[in-house]
Design an enzyme around this catalytic site. Sequence first.
Site, mmCIF file in Angstrom:
data_model
loop_
_atom_site.group_PDB
_atom_site.id
_atom_site.type_symbol
_atom_site.label_atom_id
_atom_site.label_comp_id
_atom_site.label_asym_id
_atom_site.label_seq_id
_atom_site.Cartn_x
_atom_site.Cartn_y
_atom_site.Cartn_z
ATOM 1 N NE ARG A 6 -2.246 -2.492 9.899
ATOM 2 C CZ ARG A 6 -2.379 -2.844 11.160
ATOM 3 N NH1 ARG A 6 -2.652 -4.092 11.472
ATOM 4 N NH2 ARG A 6 -2.246 -1.959 12.125
ATOM 5 N NE ARG A 22 -0.566 0.270 4.966
ATOM 6 C CZ ARG A 22 -0.990 0.827 6.086
ATOM 7 N NH1 ARG A 22 -2.092 1.556 6.085
ATOM 8 N NH2 ARG A 22 -0.334 0.661 7.220
ATOM 9 C CD GLU A 57 -17.362 1.809 2.166
ATOM 10 O OE1 GLU A 57 -16.585 1.777 3.134
ATOM 11 O OE2 GLU A 57 -18.590 2.021 2.273
ATOM 12 C CG PHE A 59 -14.904 -1.760 4.120
ATOM 13 C CD1 PHE A 59 -15.624 -2.562 4.985
ATOM 14 C CD2 PHE A 59 -13.957 -0.892 4.657
ATOM 15 C CE1 PHE A 59 -15.416 -2.507 6.360
ATOM 16 C CE2 PHE A 59 -13.733 -0.832 6.024
ATOM 17 C CZ PHE A 59 -14.464 -1.643 6.883
#
Length: 359
Positions: free
Chosen positions: A216, A53, A107, A133
Amino acid sequence: NTNYDSWQKEFKESQSENPELEDLRKKMYTFDLPEDLEEQLIKSLPEKDTATRNLSGVVMQKIGELIPGVVGGSADLDPSTKTFLKAFPAVQSGSYEGRNFHFGIREHAMGSVNNGIALYGGFIPFGSTFLVFSDYMRPALRLAAMMGIQHINVFTHDSIYVGEDGPTHQPVEQVNALRLIPNMTVLRPADGYETALCWAMALRNHKGPSSLILTRQTVAELERPDDLTYNDVQKGSYVIAAEKSNPVQVAIMTSGSEVENSIKAKELLEENGYSTRVISIPSKEIFDKQDDGYRRKILPEELKALVVVEAGTGVGWSTYFDIPLLKITIERFGASAPFKVLQEKYGFTVEQLAERIEK
Protein backbone atom coordinates in the site's frame (compact mmCIF):
# COMPACT_ATOMS: atom_id res chain seq x y z
CA ASN A 1 -25.78 -36.15 -32.64
CA THR A 2 -27.40 -33.69 -35.04
CA ASN A 3 -26.90 -30.66 -32.79
CA TYR A 4 -23.20 -31.50 -32.34
CA ASP A 5 -22.62 -32.00 -36.06
CA SER A 6 -24.45 -28.75 -36.84
CA TRP A 7 -22.36 -26.84 -34.29
CA GLN A 8 -19.07 -28.25 -35.65
CA LYS A 9 -20.08 -27.36 -39.22
CA GLU A 10 -20.95 -23.79 -38.18
CA PHE A 11 -17.70 -23.49 -36.20
CA LYS A 12 -15.54 -24.63 -39.15
CA GLU A 13 -17.32 -22.22 -41.48
CA SER A 14 -16.71 -19.43 -38.96
CA GLN A 15 -13.00 -20.32 -38.79
CA SER A 16 -12.57 -20.03 -42.55
CA GLU A 17 -14.72 -16.89 -42.86
CA ASN A 18 -12.99 -15.03 -39.96
CA PRO A 19 -9.23 -15.71 -40.28
CA GLU A 20 -8.25 -12.87 -37.91
CA LEU A 21 -10.59 -14.17 -35.21
CA GLU A 22 -9.31 -17.71 -35.72
CA ASP A 23 -5.71 -16.47 -35.42
CA LEU A 24 -6.63 -14.74 -32.14
CA ARG A 25 -8.30 -17.91 -30.83
CA LYS A 26 -5.20 -19.99 -31.60
CA LYS A 27 -2.92 -17.45 -29.88
CA MET A 28 -5.12 -17.45 -26.78
CA TYR A 29 -5.33 -21.23 -26.55
CA THR A 30 -1.56 -21.66 -26.96
CA PHE A 31 -0.78 -18.85 -24.44
CA ASP A 32 1.16 -16.99 -27.11
CA LEU A 33 3.08 -14.24 -25.27
CA PRO A 34 5.37 -11.55 -26.75
CA GLU A 35 9.02 -12.63 -26.77
CA ASP A 36 10.00 -9.22 -25.40
CA LEU A 37 7.31 -9.28 -22.69
CA GLU A 38 9.70 -8.39 -19.86
CA GLU A 39 11.18 -5.47 -21.76
CA GLN A 40 7.77 -4.06 -22.72
CA LEU A 41 6.45 -4.27 -19.16
CA ILE A 42 9.54 -2.55 -17.75
CA LYS A 43 9.25 0.22 -20.34
CA SER A 44 5.66 0.85 -19.25
CA LEU A 45 6.69 1.76 -15.67
CA PRO A 46 6.24 5.35 -14.45
CA GLU A 47 9.36 7.32 -13.52
CA LYS A 48 8.39 7.99 -9.92
CA ASP A 49 8.45 6.30 -6.55
CA THR A 50 5.07 4.86 -5.60
CA ALA A 51 3.48 1.77 -4.03
CA THR A 52 3.95 -1.55 -5.80
CA ARG A 53 0.13 -1.81 -6.08
CA ASN A 54 0.22 1.38 -8.21
CA LEU A 55 3.16 0.12 -10.24
CA SER A 56 1.31 -3.15 -10.84
CA GLY A 57 -1.74 -1.19 -11.97
CA VAL A 58 0.31 0.59 -14.64
CA VAL A 59 1.92 -2.68 -15.78
CA MET A 60 -1.52 -4.29 -16.02
CA GLN A 61 -2.68 -1.68 -18.55
CA LYS A 62 0.21 -2.73 -20.83
CA ILE A 63 -0.63 -6.41 -20.20
CA GLY A 64 -4.23 -5.76 -21.25
CA GLU A 65 -2.95 -4.22 -24.49
CA LEU A 66 -0.47 -7.04 -25.23
CA ILE A 67 -2.32 -10.18 -24.12
CA PRO A 68 -5.99 -10.48 -25.14
CA GLY A 69 -6.65 -13.53 -22.95
CA VAL A 70 -6.08 -11.69 -19.67
CA VAL A 71 -9.42 -11.11 -17.91
CA GLY A 72 -10.41 -10.60 -14.29
CA GLY A 73 -11.36 -8.23 -11.54
CA SER A 74 -11.52 -7.71 -7.81
CA ALA A 75 -13.66 -8.47 -4.80
CA ASP A 76 -15.13 -4.94 -4.84
CA LEU A 77 -11.70 -3.31 -4.38
CA ASP A 78 -10.58 -2.05 -7.82
CA PRO A 79 -9.86 1.50 -6.54
CA SER A 80 -7.47 0.03 -3.95
CA THR A 81 -5.94 -2.92 -5.81
CA LYS A 82 -5.54 -0.91 -9.08
CA THR A 83 -6.58 -3.87 -11.22
CA PHE A 84 -9.22 -2.43 -13.58
CA LEU A 85 -8.21 -2.72 -17.25
CA LYS A 86 -9.13 0.83 -18.30
CA ALA A 87 -9.23 0.25 -22.06
CA PHE A 88 -11.97 -2.36 -21.77
CA PRO A 89 -15.54 -2.43 -20.44
CA ALA A 90 -16.86 -4.56 -17.59
CA VAL A 91 -18.79 -7.76 -18.13
CA GLN A 92 -22.41 -7.22 -17.13
CA SER A 93 -25.88 -8.57 -17.77
CA GLY A 94 -26.49 -8.79 -21.50
CA SER A 95 -23.00 -7.46 -22.33
CA TYR A 96 -20.17 -10.00 -22.30
CA GLU A 97 -17.48 -8.46 -24.50
CA GLY A 98 -15.73 -6.79 -21.55
CA ARG A 99 -12.63 -8.02 -19.75
CA ASN A 100 -13.32 -6.69 -16.24
CA PHE A 101 -15.41 -8.61 -13.70
CA HIS A 102 -17.12 -7.02 -10.69
CA PHE A 103 -17.01 -10.03 -8.37
CA GLY A 104 -18.46 -8.25 -5.35
CA ILE A 105 -17.28 -9.00 -1.82
CA ARG A 106 -17.08 -12.71 -2.60
CA GLU A 107 -13.45 -13.76 -2.42
CA HIS A 108 -14.12 -17.52 -2.41
CA ALA A 109 -16.54 -17.20 -5.34
CA MET A 110 -14.01 -15.02 -7.20
CA GLY A 111 -11.35 -17.70 -6.86
CA SER A 112 -13.79 -20.41 -7.93
CA VAL A 113 -15.02 -18.45 -10.97
CA ASN A 114 -11.42 -17.84 -12.06
CA ASN A 115 -10.66 -21.55 -11.69
CA GLY A 116 -13.54 -22.24 -14.07
CA ILE A 117 -12.32 -19.64 -16.57
CA ALA A 118 -8.82 -21.15 -16.47
CA LEU A 119 -10.18 -24.68 -16.99
CA TYR A 120 -12.24 -23.56 -19.98
CA GLY A 121 -9.00 -22.56 -21.72
CA GLY A 122 -7.75 -19.62 -23.73
CA PHE A 123 -8.00 -17.11 -20.89
CA ILE A 124 -5.55 -16.08 -18.16
CA PRO A 125 -7.80 -15.01 -15.27
CA PHE A 126 -6.83 -12.76 -12.38
CA GLY A 127 -8.55 -11.85 -9.15
CA SER A 128 -7.60 -9.29 -6.54
CA THR A 129 -8.25 -8.30 -2.94
CA PHE A 130 -6.30 -7.31 0.17
CA LEU A 131 -3.75 -9.93 1.21
CA VAL A 132 -5.42 -10.50 4.59
CA PHE A 133 -8.56 -11.68 2.76
CA SER A 134 -6.67 -14.39 0.86
CA ASP A 135 -7.78 -16.62 3.75
CA TYR A 136 -11.34 -16.55 2.37
CA MET A 137 -10.03 -17.85 -0.99
CA ARG A 138 -7.92 -20.68 0.32
CA PRO A 139 -10.07 -23.63 -0.88
CA ALA A 140 -10.18 -22.21 -4.42
CA LEU A 141 -6.44 -21.48 -4.38
CA ARG A 142 -5.65 -25.02 -3.20
CA LEU A 143 -7.78 -26.45 -6.01
CA ALA A 144 -6.03 -24.26 -8.59
CA ALA A 145 -2.70 -25.57 -7.29
CA MET A 146 -3.93 -29.20 -7.32
CA MET A 147 -5.23 -28.88 -10.87
CA GLY A 148 -2.10 -27.08 -12.08
CA ILE A 149 -4.01 -24.25 -13.76
CA GLN A 150 -2.93 -20.69 -14.46
CA HIS A 151 -4.78 -18.37 -12.11
CA ILE A 152 -3.16 -15.07 -11.07
CA ASN A 153 -3.93 -13.41 -7.73
CA VAL A 154 -3.14 -9.76 -7.00
CA PHE A 155 -2.96 -9.33 -3.22
CA THR A 156 -2.30 -5.78 -2.03
CA HIS A 157 -1.87 -4.11 1.39
CA ASP A 158 0.74 -6.75 2.10
CA SER A 159 1.98 -6.18 5.68
CA ILE A 160 1.40 -4.42 9.00
CA TYR A 161 2.39 -1.25 7.10
CA VAL A 162 -1.25 -1.03 5.99
CA GLY A 163 -1.29 1.23 9.06
CA GLU A 164 -4.39 2.67 10.69
CA ASP A 165 -6.76 -0.11 9.55
CA GLY A 166 -5.34 -2.03 12.49
CA PRO A 167 -4.48 -5.66 13.23
CA THR A 168 -7.63 -7.17 11.68
CA HIS A 169 -6.60 -5.84 8.26
CA GLN A 170 -2.83 -6.18 8.64
CA PRO A 171 -1.51 -9.47 7.24
CA VAL A 172 1.15 -11.16 9.33
CA GLU A 173 0.93 -14.88 8.52
CA GLN A 174 -0.64 -14.73 5.04
CA VAL A 175 2.50 -14.58 2.85
CA ASN A 176 3.92 -17.72 4.40
CA ALA A 177 0.46 -19.33 4.47
CA LEU A 178 0.37 -18.94 0.68
CA ARG A 179 3.92 -20.29 0.38
CA LEU A 180 2.75 -23.43 2.19
CA ILE A 181 0.41 -24.36 -0.67
CA PRO A 182 2.25 -26.82 -2.97
CA ASN A 183 2.55 -25.54 -6.56
CA MET A 184 1.64 -21.96 -5.56
CA THR A 185 4.22 -19.40 -6.75
CA VAL A 186 4.36 -16.40 -4.42
CA LEU A 187 5.90 -13.23 -5.87
CA ARG A 188 6.74 -10.29 -3.58
CA PRO A 189 8.45 -7.53 -5.60
CA ALA A 190 10.55 -4.76 -4.04
CA ASP A 191 9.96 -1.97 -6.60
CA GLY A 192 8.78 -1.27 -10.15
CA TYR A 193 11.49 -3.29 -11.90
CA GLU A 194 10.69 -6.39 -9.86
CA THR A 195 6.93 -5.78 -10.16
CA ALA A 196 7.16 -5.86 -13.96
CA LEU A 197 9.30 -9.02 -13.91
CA CYS A 198 7.07 -10.73 -11.34
CA TRP A 199 4.07 -10.07 -13.59
CA ALA A 200 6.01 -11.61 -16.48
CA MET A 201 6.80 -14.65 -14.31
CA ALA A 202 3.12 -15.06 -13.43
CA LEU A 203 2.07 -14.75 -17.08
CA ARG A 204 4.64 -17.34 -18.17
CA ASN A 205 3.63 -19.77 -15.39
CA HIS A 206 0.97 -21.94 -17.09
CA LYS A 207 1.25 -24.88 -14.68
CA GLY A 208 -0.14 -23.44 -11.46
CA PRO A 209 -1.45 -20.36 -9.66
CA SER A 210 0.67 -17.30 -8.90
CA SER A 211 0.17 -14.69 -6.17
CA LEU A 212 1.60 -11.18 -6.45
CA ILE A 213 2.08 -9.56 -3.03
CA LEU A 214 2.00 -5.75 -3.26
CA THR A 215 2.37 -2.76 -0.94
CA ARG A 216 0.00 0.00 0.00
CA GLN A 217 2.85 2.36 0.94
CA THR A 218 5.38 4.00 -1.39
CA VAL A 219 8.66 2.21 -2.09
CA ALA A 220 11.79 3.61 -3.74
CA GLU A 221 13.04 2.45 -7.13
CA LEU A 222 16.26 0.63 -6.28
CA GLU A 223 19.69 0.59 -7.92
CA ARG A 224 20.96 -2.71 -9.27
CA PRO A 225 24.24 -4.13 -10.63
CA ASP A 226 24.86 -3.11 -14.26
CA ASP A 227 25.30 -6.73 -15.38
CA LEU A 228 22.02 -7.97 -13.86
CA THR A 229 19.73 -9.80 -16.31
CA TYR A 230 15.99 -10.52 -16.30
CA ASN A 231 16.91 -14.19 -15.92
CA ASP A 232 18.81 -13.51 -12.67
CA VAL A 233 15.70 -11.97 -11.10
CA GLN A 234 13.48 -14.74 -12.47
CA LYS A 235 15.57 -17.35 -10.63
CA GLY A 236 13.76 -16.13 -7.54
CA SER A 237 16.73 -14.55 -5.76
CA TYR A 238 19.71 -12.40 -6.70
CA VAL A 239 22.34 -10.10 -5.19
CA ILE A 240 20.89 -6.59 -5.40
CA ALA A 241 23.66 -4.90 -3.39
CA ALA A 242 27.09 -6.53 -3.37
CA GLU A 243 29.65 -6.47 -0.59
CA LYS A 244 32.41 -3.84 -0.81
CA SER A 245 35.22 -6.15 0.33
CA ASN A 246 36.06 -9.85 0.37
CA PRO A 247 35.39 -12.25 1.91
CA VAL A 248 31.69 -11.56 2.41
CA GLN A 249 30.61 -12.20 6.01
CA VAL A 250 26.88 -11.42 6.16
CA ALA A 251 24.04 -11.98 3.70
CA ILE A 252 20.71 -10.22 4.26
CA MET A 253 17.94 -12.07 2.45
CA THR A 254 14.82 -9.92 2.14
CA SER A 255 11.73 -9.25 0.04
CA GLY A 256 9.26 -6.53 -0.94
CA SER A 257 9.25 -3.24 0.93
CA GLU A 258 11.93 -4.45 3.35
CA VAL A 259 14.63 -4.53 0.65
CA GLU A 260 15.10 -0.73 0.72
CA ASN A 261 15.90 -0.53 4.45
CA SER A 262 18.01 -3.69 4.28
CA ILE A 263 20.26 -2.02 1.69
CA LYS A 264 20.61 1.05 3.93
CA ALA A 265 21.37 -1.18 6.93
CA LYS A 266 24.06 -2.91 4.84
CA GLU A 267 25.78 0.47 4.40
CA LEU A 268 25.91 0.96 8.19
CA LEU A 269 27.26 -2.56 8.69
CA GLU A 270 29.96 -1.98 6.05
CA GLU A 271 30.99 1.23 7.85
CA ASN A 272 31.44 -0.84 11.02
CA GLY A 273 33.66 -3.35 9.25
CA TYR A 274 31.20 -6.13 8.35
CA SER A 275 31.37 -7.18 4.71
CA THR A 276 27.69 -7.51 3.77
CA ARG A 277 25.58 -8.31 0.71
CA VAL A 278 21.83 -7.89 0.27
CA ILE A 279 19.84 -10.55 -1.55
CA SER A 280 16.41 -9.69 -2.90
CA ILE A 281 14.18 -12.77 -2.94
CA PRO A 282 11.03 -12.01 -4.93
CA SER A 283 10.11 -15.72 -4.94
CA LYS A 284 11.30 -18.14 -2.26
CA GLU A 285 9.71 -21.14 -4.06
CA ILE A 286 11.54 -20.44 -7.31
CA PHE A 287 14.86 -19.88 -5.52
CA ASP A 288 14.44 -23.13 -3.59
CA LYS A 289 14.11 -24.99 -6.92
CA GLN A 290 17.48 -23.74 -8.21
CA ASP A 291 20.46 -26.08 -8.22
CA ASP A 292 23.12 -25.91 -5.51
CA GLY A 293 25.52 -24.21 -7.93
CA TYR A 294 23.30 -21.16 -8.29
CA ARG A 295 22.36 -21.12 -4.62
CA ARG A 296 26.06 -21.27 -3.68
CA LYS A 297 26.70 -18.31 -5.97
CA ILE A 298 24.13 -16.34 -3.97
CA LEU A 299 25.19 -17.77 -0.58
CA PRO A 300 28.96 -18.51 -0.76
CA GLU A 301 30.81 -20.80 1.64
CA GLU A 302 32.64 -17.97 3.41
CA LEU A 303 29.41 -16.51 4.86
CA LYS A 304 29.37 -16.31 8.66
CA ALA A 305 25.67 -15.37 8.97
CA LEU A 306 22.43 -15.35 7.00
CA VAL A 307 19.76 -12.82 8.02
CA VAL A 308 16.12 -13.00 6.86
CA VAL A 309 14.29 -9.65 6.98
CA GLU A 310 10.56 -9.83 6.24
CA ALA A 311 7.58 -8.01 7.79
CA GLY A 312 5.65 -11.21 8.45
CA THR A 313 6.00 -14.47 10.32
CA GLY A 314 9.29 -16.34 10.08
CA VAL A 315 7.58 -19.75 9.76
CA GLY A 316 8.91 -21.54 6.70
CA TRP A 317 12.23 -19.71 6.64
CA SER A 318 15.22 -21.90 7.40
CA THR A 319 18.89 -21.67 6.63
CA TYR A 320 20.77 -22.84 3.54
CA PHE A 321 24.01 -24.88 3.70
CA ASP A 322 23.89 -24.76 7.54
CA ILE A 323 24.80 -21.06 7.66
CA PRO A 324 23.95 -19.56 11.10
CA LEU A 325 20.55 -17.88 10.75
CA LEU A 326 18.93 -14.78 12.25
CA LYS A 327 15.28 -14.10 11.47
CA ILE A 328 14.06 -10.51 11.77
CA THR A 329 10.37 -11.17 11.30
CA ILE A 330 7.03 -10.47 13.03
CA GLU A 331 5.69 -13.07 15.44
CA ARG A 332 2.66 -11.17 16.74
CA PHE A 333 -0.27 -9.24 15.28
CA GLY A 334 -0.03 -5.67 14.05
CA ALA A 335 -1.38 -2.49 15.61
CA SER A 336 -3.20 0.65 14.51
CA ALA A 337 -0.67 3.39 13.75
CA PRO A 338 0.99 5.14 10.79
CA PHE A 339 3.35 2.75 9.01
CA LYS A 340 6.50 4.72 9.98
CA VAL A 341 5.55 4.34 13.66
CA LEU A 342 4.91 0.61 13.17
CA GLN A 343 8.26 0.22 11.42
CA GLU A 344 10.01 1.64 14.47
CA LYS A 345 7.90 -0.22 17.08
CA TYR A 346 8.45 -3.55 15.33
CA GLY A 347 12.20 -3.08 14.84
CA PHE A 348 12.45 -2.54 11.08
CA THR A 349 14.14 0.88 10.85
CA VAL A 350 17.56 1.04 9.21
CA GLU A 351 19.36 1.62 12.51
CA GLN A 352 17.45 -1.16 14.31
CA LEU A 353 18.20 -3.69 11.57
CA ALA A 354 21.91 -2.84 11.55
CA GLU A 355 22.17 -2.94 15.35
CA ARG A 356 20.44 -6.29 15.65
CA ILE A 357 22.50 -7.88 12.87
CA GLU A 358 25.73 -6.55 14.41
CA LYS A 359 24.83 -8.00 17.83
